[in-house]
Structures are given as structure tokens and as C-alpha cells.
Motif scaffolding. Structure first.
Motif, PDB file in Angstrom:
ATOM      1  N   UNK A   1       0.849  -1.181   0.000  1.00 59.63           N
ATOM      2  CA  UNK A   1       0.000   0.000   0.000  1.00 59.63           C
ATOM      3  C   UNK A   1       0.887   1.234   0.000  1.00 59.63           C
ATOM      4  N   UNK A   2       0.661   2.092  -0.977  1.00 58.48           N
ATOM      5  CA  UNK A   2       1.419   3.332  -1.069  1.00 58.48           C
ATOM      6  C   UNK A   2       0.420   4.484  -1.099  1.00 58.48           C
ATOM      7  N   UNK A   3       0.527   5.379  -0.151  1.00 56.77           N
ATOM      8  CA  UNK A   3      -0.429   6.479  -0.057  1.00 56.77           C
ATOM      9  C   UNK A   3       0.306   7.789   0.209  1.00 56.77           C
ATOM     10  N   UNK A   4      -0.433   8.896   0.062  1.00 57.03           N
ATOM     11  CA  UNK A   4       0.104  10.210   0.346  1.00 57.03           C
ATOM     12  C   UNK A   4      -0.112  10.563   1.819  1.00 57.03           C
ATOM     13  N   UNK A   5       0.786  11.354   2.334  1.00 54.09           N
ATOM     14  CA  UNK A   5       0.659  11.862   3.696  1.00 54.09           C
ATOM     15  C   UNK A   5      -0.712  12.522   3.883  1.00 54.09           C
ATOM     16  N   UNK A   6      -1.361  12.209   5.013  1.00 57.71           N
ATOM     17  CA  UNK A   6      -2.656  12.801   5.307  1.00 57.71           C
ATOM     18  C   UNK A   6      -3.844  11.910   4.978  1.00 57.71           C
TER      19      UNK A   6
ATOM     20  N   UNK B   1       7.175  -3.244  11.773  1.00 56.97           N
ATOM     21  CA  UNK B   1       8.598  -3.463  11.540  1.00 56.97           C
ATOM     22  C   UNK B   1       9.111  -2.385  10.602  1.00 56.97           C
ATOM     23  N   UNK B   2      10.076  -1.627  11.054  1.00 59.42           N
ATOM     24  CA  UNK B   2      10.687  -0.596  10.224  1.00 59.42           C
ATOM     25  C   UNK B   2      11.894  -1.200   9.507  1.00 59.42           C
ATOM     26  N   UNK B   3      12.258  -0.626   8.386  1.00 59.45           N
ATOM     27  CA  UNK B   3      13.372  -1.184   7.596  1.00 59.45           C
ATOM     28  C   UNK B   3      14.641  -1.369   8.428  1.00 59.45           C
ATOM     29  N   UNK B   4      15.230  -2.561   8.343  1.00 60.14           N
ATOM     30  CA  UNK B   4      16.477  -2.830   9.036  1.00 60.14           C
ATOM     31  C   UNK B   4      16.334  -3.125  10.517  1.00 60.14           C
ATOM     32  N   UNK B   5      15.111  -3.268  10.990  1.00 61.33           N
ATOM     33  CA  UNK B   5      14.900  -3.521  12.415  1.00 61.33           C
ATOM     34  C   UNK B   5      13.982  -4.719  12.607  1.00 61.33           C
TER      35      UNK B   5
ATOM     36  N   UNK C   1      -4.973   9.931   8.971  1.00 57.80           N
ATOM     37  CA  UNK C   1      -4.008  10.990   8.613  1.00 57.80           C
ATOM     38  C   UNK C   1      -2.583  10.454   8.656  1.00 57.80           C
ATOM     39  N   UNK C   2      -2.316   9.485   7.798  1.00 59.10           N
ATOM     40  CA  UNK C   2      -1.017   8.808   7.804  1.00 59.10           C
ATOM     41  C   UNK C   2       0.134   9.798   7.618  1.00 59.10           C
ATOM     42  N   UNK C   3       1.237   9.471   8.269  1.00 55.12           N
ATOM     43  CA  UNK C   3       2.446  10.277   8.191  1.00 55.12           C
ATOM     44  C   UNK C   3       3.604   9.423   7.692  1.00 55.12           C
ATOM     45  N   UNK C   4       4.638  10.031   7.133  1.00 58.40           N
ATOM     46  CA  UNK C   4       5.780   9.241   6.644  1.00 58.40           C
ATOM     47  C   UNK C   4       6.372   8.327   7.709  1.00 58.40           C
ATOM     48  N   UNK C   5       6.281   8.716   8.971  1.00 60.15           N
ATOM     49  CA  UNK C   5       6.776   7.882  10.054  1.00 60.15           C
ATOM     50  C   UNK C   5       5.995   6.605  10.255  1.00 60.15           C
ATOM     51  N   UNK C   6       4.829   6.488   9.614  1.00 58.71           N
ATOM     52  CA  UNK C   6       4.034   5.259   9.691  1.00 58.71           C
ATOM     53  C   UNK C   6       4.525   4.210   8.708  1.00 58.71           C
ATOM     54  N   UNK C   7       5.428   4.590   7.842  1.00 61.20           N
ATOM     55  CA  UNK C   7       5.971   3.656   6.850  1.00 61.20           C
ATOM     56  C   UNK C   7       6.594   2.450   7.534  1.00 61.20           C
ATOM     57  N   UNK C   8       6.268   1.271   7.020  1.00 61.64           N
ATOM     58  CA  UNK C   8       6.829   0.051   7.585  1.00 61.64           C
ATOM     59  C   UNK C   8       6.014  -1.158   7.178  1.00 61.64           C
ATOM     60  N   UNK C   9       6.391  -2.288   7.737  1.00 63.03           N
ATOM     61  CA  UNK C   9       5.696  -3.548   7.498  1.00 63.03           C
ATOM     62  C   UNK C   9       4.827  -3.833   8.717  1.00 63.03           C
ATOM     63  N   UNK C  10       3.534  -4.005   8.478  1.00 63.27           N
ATOM     64  CA  UNK C  10       2.591  -4.267   9.564  1.00 63.27           C
ATOM     65  C   UNK C  10       2.245  -5.750   9.552  1.00 63.27           C
TER      66      UNK C  10
ATOM     67  N   UNK D   1       2.969  -4.117   3.568  1.00 60.15           N
ATOM     68  CA  UNK D   1       4.058  -3.141   3.487  1.00 60.15           C
ATOM     69  C   UNK D   1       3.478  -1.790   3.108  1.00 60.15           C
ATOM     70  N   UNK D   2       3.538  -0.843   4.044  1.00 66.13           N
ATOM     71  CA  UNK D   2       2.958   0.489   3.870  1.00 66.13           C
ATOM     72  C   UNK D   2       4.042   1.507   3.593  1.00 66.13           C
ATOM     73  N   UNK D   3       3.788   2.323   2.583  1.00 67.28           N
ATOM     74  CA  UNK D   3       4.682   3.434   2.269  1.00 67.28           C
ATOM     75  C   UNK D   3       3.852   4.710   2.265  1.00 67.28           C
ATOM     76  N   UNK D   4       4.211   5.647   3.110  1.00 73.96           N
ATOM     77  CA  UNK D   4       3.512   6.930   3.173  1.00 73.96           C
ATOM     78  C   UNK D   4       4.432   7.997   2.605  1.00 73.96           C
ATOM     79  N   UNK D   5       3.998   8.578   1.508  1.00 73.97           N
ATOM     80  CA  UNK D   5       4.829   9.543   0.792  1.00 73.97           C
ATOM     81  C   UNK D   5       4.554  10.962   1.263  1.00 73.97           C
ATOM     82  N   UNK D   6       5.597  11.755   1.454  1.00 75.06           N
ATOM     83  CA  UNK D   6       5.398  13.131   1.923  1.00 75.06           C
ATOM     84  C   UNK D   6       4.832  14.030   0.827  1.00 75.06           C
TER      85      UNK D   6
END
Lengths: 109, 112
Positions: free
Chosen positions: A11-16, A37-41, A78-87, A104-109
Motif C-alpha cells: 500500500x502506497x499512499x500520500x501523507x494525510x 517493523x521498520x526497515x532494518x529492524x 491521517x497517515x504520516x511518513x513515520x508510519x511507513x513500515x511492514x505491519x 508493506x505500507x509506504x507513506x509519501x510526503x
């Protein structure tokens, strides 16, 4: 092993924007967990839901356990870029834990 | 408090070589786990240990072995690595009666 399915896979969405991701199974669970899960963690536990119909809120995240305890949803407002990660959703199976494949969620600024 | 540490962070290994991935926790948790994570397949359990001195097989145990000599350490050994064992490996621990698992940062292993 009681399998968990998650949707969507990506899922790829825009911020907000708002979004909902799902975790489903044909089995009944005594409880269900959501991890991020955030990338690399490694994954980090967000919440555990136990009661059918239960709703838990964690800031902009709302988790719901289905009435029949076979499914769960995670809604982000109101998704934010900091929400990006694997749920990941997971459940306890005896002494062990079984995980779904994740969204896998990607929130674009 | 460090939680769970894993070593190495990453490793490139020739097929046929022996490799031990290390995992140490400082939370005095009874239960420890090893998972591998592959794209599209999520986390799959390799081996687990409910308490020091005991181990059990998970979903994908073939080609891996573990030991649990004490509460804190839970090493994972690949006796003879194969390319299909290329993956990211996560160690986790939990208080035996609880639902929360705590994960380490992972080891990225590439077998050529």
C-alpha cells in the motif's frame, strides 16, 4: 498451524490519507497481535486484542478485533511518513507464535 | 538495558560452510525463538526454546540446530549452509506466560 492472511500486500499512499489493513483467518483466536517493523529492524509489538469486537486506539492507529475473533483490522488516520513500515499480525499457537505475511505500507510526503 | 542483541549484523557465506548466529537477551525471559524472514512469506519459526535446557522445532527447522545452555543465550547453527538459507534471521524472546515478543535487530545472511 492456524494461518493468517493479510491484505493488501502493498500500500502506497500520500501523507494525510486514511487507510485500513486487514488480517484474516478461518480459525478463531483467543487473541491477536499487531506488530510494526521498520526497515532494518525487528518487529515491535503495537497492540494485543483479546475480546471479540474489541477496539483499541494508539494515537492515530485504531485496532479492531472481529466479533467472531477470526479477523482484525488496523486503521490509520491521517497517515504520516513515520508510519511507513511492514505491519504484521500474529497469534499465539501453543507455546509459539504464528505471523501473517504482512502489509508493506509506504507513506509519501 | 540492551534487550536482545544479535551478531553478526550481516554475513556473506560460501555454500557448505558452517555458521553460528548469536543471540543474547538480558531480560531473563524464559522463552526464545529464531525466525527467518523472506519477502512475501513473513516470519517463519525455525526453532524455539521454552526454557533453558529445552528446545523444539518450528515450521522450518531443516538445516538448522540450536542449543540453550543458559537463559540468556540461544545460538542458531547452520551446519552446512545452502543458498536457500539466504534470509534475514531474527531472534526473539518472551516471558513464557505473556503474549509479547521482543525482537533483536536481525542478521542478514547471504549464502553464495
Amino acid at each position: 498451524t492456524q494461518l493468517l492472511e493479510q491484505s493488501p500486500q502493498f500500500l502506497s499512499i500520500q501523507e494525510g490519507e486514511n487507510l485500513t489493513v486487514y488480517c484474516n483467518s478461518s480459525s478463531v483466536f483467543s487473541s491477536l497481535q499487531w506488530y510494526r517493523q521498520e526497515p532494518g529492524e525487528g518487529p515491535v509489538l503495537l497492540v494485543t486484542v483479546v475480546t471479540g469486537g474489541e477496539v483499541k486506539k494508539l494515537k492515530r492507529l485504531t485496532f479492531q478485533f472481529g466479533d467472531a475473533r477470526k479477523d482484525s483490522s488496523l486503521h490509520i488516520t491521517a497517515a504520516q511518513p513515520g508510519d511507513t513500515g511492514l505491519y504484521l499480525c500474529a497469534h499465539r499457537y501453543g507455546q509459539n507464535f504464528v505471523f501473517g505475511p504482512g502489509t508493506r505500507l509506504s507513506v509519501l510526503p | 538495558i540492551a534487550g536482545i542483541t544479535q551478531a553478526p549484523t550481516s554475513q556473506i557465506l560460501a555454500a557448505g560452510r558452517r555458521m553460528t548466529l548469536r543471540c543474547t537477551q538480558d531480560m531473563r525471559h524464559n522463552a526464545m525463538y529464531w525466525y527467518r524472514q523472506d519477502l512475501g512469506l513473513g516470519l517463519r519459526l525455525i526453532h524455539y526454546s521454552n526454557t533453558a535446557g529445552t528446545t523444539g522445532k518450528g515450521e522450518v527447522p531443516d538445516g538448522y540446530s540450536v542449543s540453550r545452555a543458559n537463559t540468556d543465550d540461544f545460538p542458531l547453527t547452520l551446519a552446512s549452509a545452502v543458498p536457500s538459507q539466504t534470509s534475514v534471521y531474527f531472534c526473539a524472546s518472551s516471558d513464557g506466560g505473556g503474549d509479547t515478543q521482543y525482537f533483536g535487530p536481525g542478521t542478514r545472511l547471504t549464502v553464495l
